[in-house]
Design an enzyme around this catalytic site. Structure first.
Site, PDB file in Angstrom:
ATOM      1  N   LYS A  38      42.342  35.752  56.675  1.00  0.00           N
ATOM      2  CA  LYS A  38      43.323  36.408  57.541  1.00  0.00           C
ATOM      3  C   LYS A  38      43.839  37.628  56.804  1.00  0.00           C
ATOM      4  O   LYS A  38      44.239  37.539  55.640  1.00  0.00           O
ATOM      5  CB  LYS A  38      44.478  35.425  57.823  1.00  0.00           C
ATOM      6  CG  LYS A  38      45.564  35.985  58.693  1.00  0.00           C
ATOM      7  CD  LYS A  38      45.308  35.681  60.154  1.00  0.00           C
ATOM      8  CE  LYS A  38      46.091  36.553  61.108  1.00  0.00           C
ATOM      9  NZ  LYS A  38      45.490  37.883  61.362  1.00  0.00           N
ATOM     10  N   GLN A  41      46.348  39.431  49.603  1.00  0.00           N
ATOM     11  CA  GLN A  41      46.557  38.663  50.830  1.00  0.00           C
ATOM     12  C   GLN A  41      46.445  37.150  50.580  1.00  0.00           C
ATOM     13  O   GLN A  41      47.117  36.358  51.238  1.00  0.00           O
ATOM     14  CB  GLN A  41      45.510  39.111  51.867  1.00  0.00           C
ATOM     15  CG  GLN A  41      45.868  38.804  53.296  1.00  0.00           C
ATOM     16  CD  GLN A  41      46.835  39.799  53.912  1.00  0.00           C
ATOM     17  OE1 GLN A  41      46.691  40.998  53.722  1.00  0.00           O
ATOM     18  NE2 GLN A  41      47.817  39.312  54.638  1.00  0.00           N
ATOM     19  N   LYS A  62      40.603  41.066  54.172  1.00  0.00           N
ATOM     20  CA  LYS A  62      41.082  42.399  54.564  1.00  0.00           C
ATOM     21  C   LYS A  62      39.872  43.223  54.966  1.00  0.00           C
ATOM     22  O   LYS A  62      38.758  42.949  54.505  1.00  0.00           O
ATOM     23  CB  LYS A  62      41.796  43.075  53.385  1.00  0.00           C
ATOM     24  CG  LYS A  62      42.674  44.237  53.771  1.00  0.00           C
ATOM     25  CD  LYS A  62      44.040  43.810  54.258  1.00  0.00           C
ATOM     26  CE  LYS A  62      44.828  44.975  54.811  1.00  0.00           C
ATOM     27  NZ  LYS A  62      46.235  44.605  55.096  1.00  0.00           N
ATOM     28  N   GLY A 105      46.210  44.282  62.446  1.00  0.00           N
ATOM     29  CA  GLY A 105      46.378  45.709  62.173  1.00  0.00           C
ATOM     30  C   GLY A 105      46.831  45.976  60.744  1.00  0.00           C
ATOM     31  O   GLY A 105      47.141  45.067  59.982  1.00  0.00           O
ATOM     32  N   ASP A 106      46.840  47.227  60.384  1.00  0.00           N
ATOM     33  CA  ASP A 106      47.387  47.721  59.110  1.00  0.00           C
ATOM     34  C   ASP A 106      47.514  49.228  59.319  1.00  0.00           C
ATOM     35  O   ASP A 106      47.579  49.682  60.476  1.00  0.00           O
ATOM     36  CB  ASP A 106      46.441  47.362  57.940  1.00  0.00           C
ATOM     37  CG  ASP A 106      47.065  47.645  56.567  1.00  0.00           C
ATOM     38  OD1 ASP A 106      47.919  46.870  56.140  1.00  0.00           O
ATOM     39  OD2 ASP A 106      46.731  48.672  55.935  1.00  0.00           O
ATOM     40  N   THR A 135      56.937  42.497  60.457  1.00  0.00           N
ATOM     41  CA  THR A 135      56.878  42.880  59.037  1.00  0.00           C
ATOM     42  C   THR A 135      58.190  43.556  58.616  1.00  0.00           C
ATOM     43  O   THR A 135      58.772  43.222  57.577  1.00  0.00           O
ATOM     44  CB  THR A 135      55.668  43.792  58.758  1.00  0.00           C
ATOM     45  OG1 THR A 135      54.506  43.186  59.321  1.00  0.00           O
ATOM     46  CG2 THR A 135      55.465  43.992  57.268  1.00  0.00           C
ATOM     47  N   ASN A 174      54.646  51.331  61.736  1.00  0.00           N
ATOM     48  CA  ASN A 174      55.101  50.043  62.263  1.00  0.00           C
ATOM     49  C   ASN A 174      56.122  49.372  61.354  1.00  0.00           C
ATOM     50  O   ASN A 174      57.188  48.948  61.803  1.00  0.00           O
ATOM     51  CB  ASN A 174      53.883  49.133  62.478  1.00  0.00           C
ATOM     52  CG  ASN A 174      54.286  47.731  62.858  1.00  0.00           C
ATOM     53  OD1 ASN A 174      54.364  46.844  62.027  1.00  0.00           O
ATOM     54  ND2 ASN A 174      54.601  47.529  64.123  1.00  0.00           N
ATOM     55  N   SER A 203      51.614  36.597  62.567  1.00  0.00           N
ATOM     56  CA  SER A 203      50.236  36.557  63.054  1.00  0.00           C
ATOM     57  C   SER A 203      49.749  35.113  63.112  1.00  0.00           C
ATOM     58  O   SER A 203      49.059  34.709  64.057  1.00  0.00           O
ATOM     59  CB  SER A 203      49.314  37.354  62.127  1.00  0.00           C
ATOM     60  OG  SER A 203      49.360  38.725  62.439  1.00  0.00           O
TER      61      SER A 203
HETATM   62  P1  NDP Z   1      51.197  52.678  60.013  1.00  0.00           P
HETATM   63  O1  NDP Z   1      49.860  53.289  60.113  1.00  0.00           O
HETATM   64  O2  NDP Z   1      51.901  52.231  61.235  1.00  0.00           O
HETATM   65  O3  NDP Z   1      52.190  53.631  59.219  1.00  0.00           O
HETATM   66  C1  NDP Z   1      51.912  54.054  57.926  1.00  0.00           C
HETATM   67  C2  NDP Z   1      52.991  55.027  57.493  1.00  0.00           C
HETATM   68  O4  NDP Z   1      52.818  55.323  56.108  1.00  0.00           O
HETATM   69  C3  NDP Z   1      52.905  56.349  58.234  1.00  0.00           C
HETATM   70  O5  NDP Z   1      54.187  56.923  58.314  1.00  0.00           O
HETATM   71  C4  NDP Z   1      51.984  57.166  57.321  1.00  0.00           C
HETATM   72  O6  NDP Z   1      52.139  58.549  57.449  1.00  0.00           O
HETATM   73  C5  NDP Z   1      52.449  56.702  55.952  1.00  0.00           C
HETATM   74  N1  NDP Z   1      51.322  56.824  55.005  1.00  0.00           N
HETATM   75  C6  NDP Z   1      50.107  56.246  55.098  1.00  0.00           C
HETATM   76  N2  NDP Z   1      49.321  56.598  54.075  1.00  0.00           N
HETATM   77  C7  NDP Z   1      50.065  57.411  53.324  1.00  0.00           C
HETATM   78  C8  NDP Z   1      49.821  58.123  52.130  1.00  0.00           C
HETATM   79  N3  NDP Z   1      48.628  58.040  51.497  1.00  0.00           N
HETATM   80  N4  NDP Z   1      50.826  58.867  51.625  1.00  0.00           N
HETATM   81  C9  NDP Z   1      52.027  58.948  52.259  1.00  0.00           C
HETATM   82  N5  NDP Z   1      52.318  58.296  53.398  1.00  0.00           N
HETATM   83  C10 NDP Z   1      51.344  57.555  53.925  1.00  0.00           C
HETATM   84  O7  NDP Z   1      51.016  51.436  58.980  1.00  0.00           O
HETATM   85  P2  NDP Z   1      51.970  50.192  58.758  1.00  0.00           P
HETATM   86  O8  NDP Z   1      53.387  50.567  58.962  1.00  0.00           O
HETATM   87  O9  NDP Z   1      51.393  49.058  59.498  1.00  0.00           O
HETATM   88  O10 NDP Z   1      51.679  49.892  57.212  1.00  0.00           O
HETATM   89  C11 NDP Z   1      52.476  50.466  56.163  1.00  0.00           C
HETATM   90  C12 NDP Z   1      52.297  49.643  54.897  1.00  0.00           C
HETATM   91  O11 NDP Z   1      52.715  48.292  55.146  1.00  0.00           O
HETATM   92  C13 NDP Z   1      50.872  49.536  54.372  1.00  0.00           C
HETATM   93  O12 NDP Z   1      50.900  49.445  52.956  1.00  0.00           O
HETATM   94  C14 NDP Z   1      50.403  48.199  54.935  1.00  0.00           C
HETATM   95  O13 NDP Z   1      49.347  47.645  54.172  1.00  0.00           O
HETATM   96  C15 NDP Z   1      51.678  47.387  54.799  1.00  0.00           C
HETATM   97  N6  NDP Z   1      51.756  46.205  55.647  1.00  0.00           N
HETATM   98  C16 NDP Z   1      51.666  46.301  57.006  1.00  0.00           C
HETATM   99  C17 NDP Z   1      51.791  45.176  57.783  1.00  0.00           C
HETATM  100  C18 NDP Z   1      51.817  45.235  59.277  1.00  0.00           C
HETATM  101  O14 NDP Z   1      52.111  44.202  59.896  1.00  0.00           O
HETATM  102  N7  NDP Z   1      51.587  46.376  59.892  1.00  0.00           N
HETATM  103  C19 NDP Z   1      51.912  43.834  57.185  1.00  0.00           C
HETATM  104  C20 NDP Z   1      52.068  43.847  55.735  1.00  0.00           C
HETATM  105  C21 NDP Z   1      51.956  44.997  55.029  1.00  0.00           C
HETATM  106  P3  NDP Z   1      51.019  59.400  58.265  1.00  0.00           P
HETATM  107  O15 NDP Z   1      51.240  59.068  59.702  1.00  0.00           O
HETATM  108  O16 NDP Z   1      51.303  60.795  57.897  1.00  0.00           O
HETATM  109  O17 NDP Z   1      49.679  58.918  57.754  1.00  0.00           O
END
Ligand code: NDP
Length: 448
Positions: free
Chosen positions: A93, A114, A129, A168-169, A212, A243, A380
């Site tokens: 997962k 994970q 993943k 998603g991620d 999250t 997100n 999830s």
């Molecule tokens: P989204 O794609 O919804 O949002 C990601 C955000 O982070 C955007 O604002 C993006 O900006 C920014 N970002 C991404 N890459 C970079 C980078 N290299 N440098 C600077 N900013 C960056 O993703 P999530 O919110 O889902 O995920 C965010 C983090 O949380 C990740 O590390 C993910 O692995 C972790 N996570 C997510 C979960 C989930 O349920 N969604 C669960 C557990 C962990 P831009 O739009 O400019 O790319």
């Protein structure tokens, strides 16, 4: 970093030699092995019976071509990955990440983390993943759909509701999950809970979208309460505006804090009056525009190019919710000198090892990602339960379960840290508590 236990050091050396050019994976393994030193001292069978050596090697890595046709009629070819890391306590997962920075090492680091995170939730889910170096940014809906369909055309052979359940991620939200689920259903001719984060009309769970970010605030609140403190009246800085960041902002605000900054990969906004979340949701969830647009809604706010500067804003609580290694040691020291009291990781591995060291040595409360962002995967797993039962729980029911899970994670991690002589160190506590359940199961299976 050198490990004291020579057998653990030998395993670390082998990980580096076998996985060259994958620094994020080395970083993730090194942190866990460091935390496990006192565990293997007490329980040497985890080494002698090969558990740790098996743990750092994925059960399976799937790597595939993803060809698709862009709107101009040109063929594009991306790379897809799924790392099925460990199924000791349940089906694999973990999310799918679509971002140009994705390569095997990123997916391995995320899949490895994970394992422990999923174990910490107390639910029966293994670690995996996946993702692609595809960048959804700037692509039309039709292009994203064609890419997702091609990606799933291959991935569908390797996943299943009792085998491997992606979610998603970064870069994979409701739109992408819809296209992926539709293609799975079409090819396999089955309607099962093979993906989570689904839309509410086709098997999704209420509160999954919020989970999250909400979970991050629930565990942070528990951590603060343990010290007689709370979110009430605190100034909060959150990186990212996806997100996790959006729903962390929503929950922190409802708990009485003022969130003053958010970012994306281009820059950050600072609004000392408190972020107007309705504006952010419109910009990010509806229009898919850049965070800079916030100034259209709040002309008094400021926008600064570059994302790392966000950590120079003084705050009580920092919630990194963007990406790995986004807080350097220097940024951490700046946060400390500006008086930060608590840091909790919404993103995966957002703090470098130097940054974690800086927070811990300054006595800042530190909630590591494996514990702090586990609310997403926990919910999830609740979505999987609802799909299996063919039932749907209310928002309040799911949210209450999430809250309970996050409280338990905090207390289990805190207890493991103190049981192993590292009271207050939630990094070690989360790694140990997450490992023990997986390690015991692997011992039970023998060599396999
Ligand atoms: P989204 O794609 O919804 O949002 C990601 C955000 O982070 C955007 O604002 C993006 O900006 C920014 N970002 C991404 N890459 C970079 C980078 N290299 N440098 C600077 N900013 C960056 O993703 P999530 O919110 O889902 O995920 C965010 C983090 O949380 C990740 O590390 C993910 O692995 C972790 N996570 C997510 C979960 C989930 O349920 N969604 C669960 C557990 C962990 P831009 O739009 O400019 O790319």
């Amino acid at each position: 970093m050198t490990l004291h236990n020579p057998a653990l050091q030998a395993i670390m050396d082998k990980v580096i030699a076998r996985n060259p050019g994958e620094p994020e994976f080395h970083q993730a393994v090194s942190e866990v092995l460091t935390s496990l030193e006192p565990v293997v001292e007490r329980r040497p069978e985890f080494i002698t019976r090969g558990v740790i050596e098996e743990l750092v090697e994925p059960e399976r890595i799937i790597k595939f071509r993803v060809p698709w046709v862009d709107d101009a009629g040109n063929v594009q070819v991306n790379r897809g990955f799924r790392v099925q890391f460990n199924s000791a306590i349940g089906p694999y997962k973990g999310g799918l990440r679509f971002h140009p920075s994705v390569y095997e090492g990123i997916i391995k680091f995320l899949g490895f983390e994970q394992i422990f995170k999923n174990s910490l939730t107390g639910l029966p889910i293994g670690g995996g993943k996946g993702g692609s170096d595809f960048d959804p940014k700037g692509k039309s809906d039709a292009e994203v759909m064609r890419f997702c369909q091609s990606f799933m055309t291959e991935l569908c052979r390797h996943i299943g509701a009792d085998v491997d359940v992606p979610a998603g991620d970064i870069g994979v939200g409701a739109r992408e999950i819809g296209y992926l689920f539709g293609q799975y259903k079409r090819i396999r001719n089955e309607y099962t809970g093979v993906l989570t984060g689904k839309g509410l009309t086709y098997g999704g769970s209420l509160a999954r979208k919020e989970a999250t970010g909400y979970g991050l605030c629930y565990i942070s609140d528990e951590m603060l309460r343990d010290q007689g403190d709370s979110f009430e009246g605190k100034t909060v800085v959150i990186s990212g505006s996806g997100n996790v960041a959006i729903y962390a902002c929503e929950k922190a605000t409802s708990l009485g804090a003022t969130v003053v900054a958010l970012s994306d990969s281009n820059g950050y906004i600072y609004d000392p009056k408190g972020i107007d979340l309705a504006a952010v949701k419109k910009i990010k969830e509806v229009e898919r525009k850049r965070i800079k647009e916030y100034l259209v809604y709040r002309p008094d706010a400021t926008y600064t190019e570059g994302c790392s500067g966000i950590w120079s804003i003084p705050c009580d609580i920092a919630l990194p919710c963007a990406t790995q290694n986004e807080i350097s040691e220097e940024s951490a020291k700046l946060l400390v000198s500006n008086g930060v009291k608590a840091v909790a990781e919404g993103a995966n591995m957002p703090s470098t090892p130097g940054a974690i060291q800086a927070f811990q040595s300054a006595g800042v409360l530190f909630g590591p990602a494996k514990a702090a962002n586990a609310g997403g995967v926990a919910t999830s797993a609740l979505e999987m339960s609802q799909n299996s039962m063919r039932l749907s729980w209310t928002f309040e029911e799911v949210d209450e379960k999430l809250h309970g899970i996050m409280r338990n994670i905090y207390h289990n991690a805190a207890k493991a840290a103190s049981d192993y002589g590292m009271a207050g160190n939630l990094v070690a506590g989360a790694n140990i508590a997450g490992f023990l359940k997986v390690g015991e199961s692997m011992l039970a299976y023998g060599v396999c």
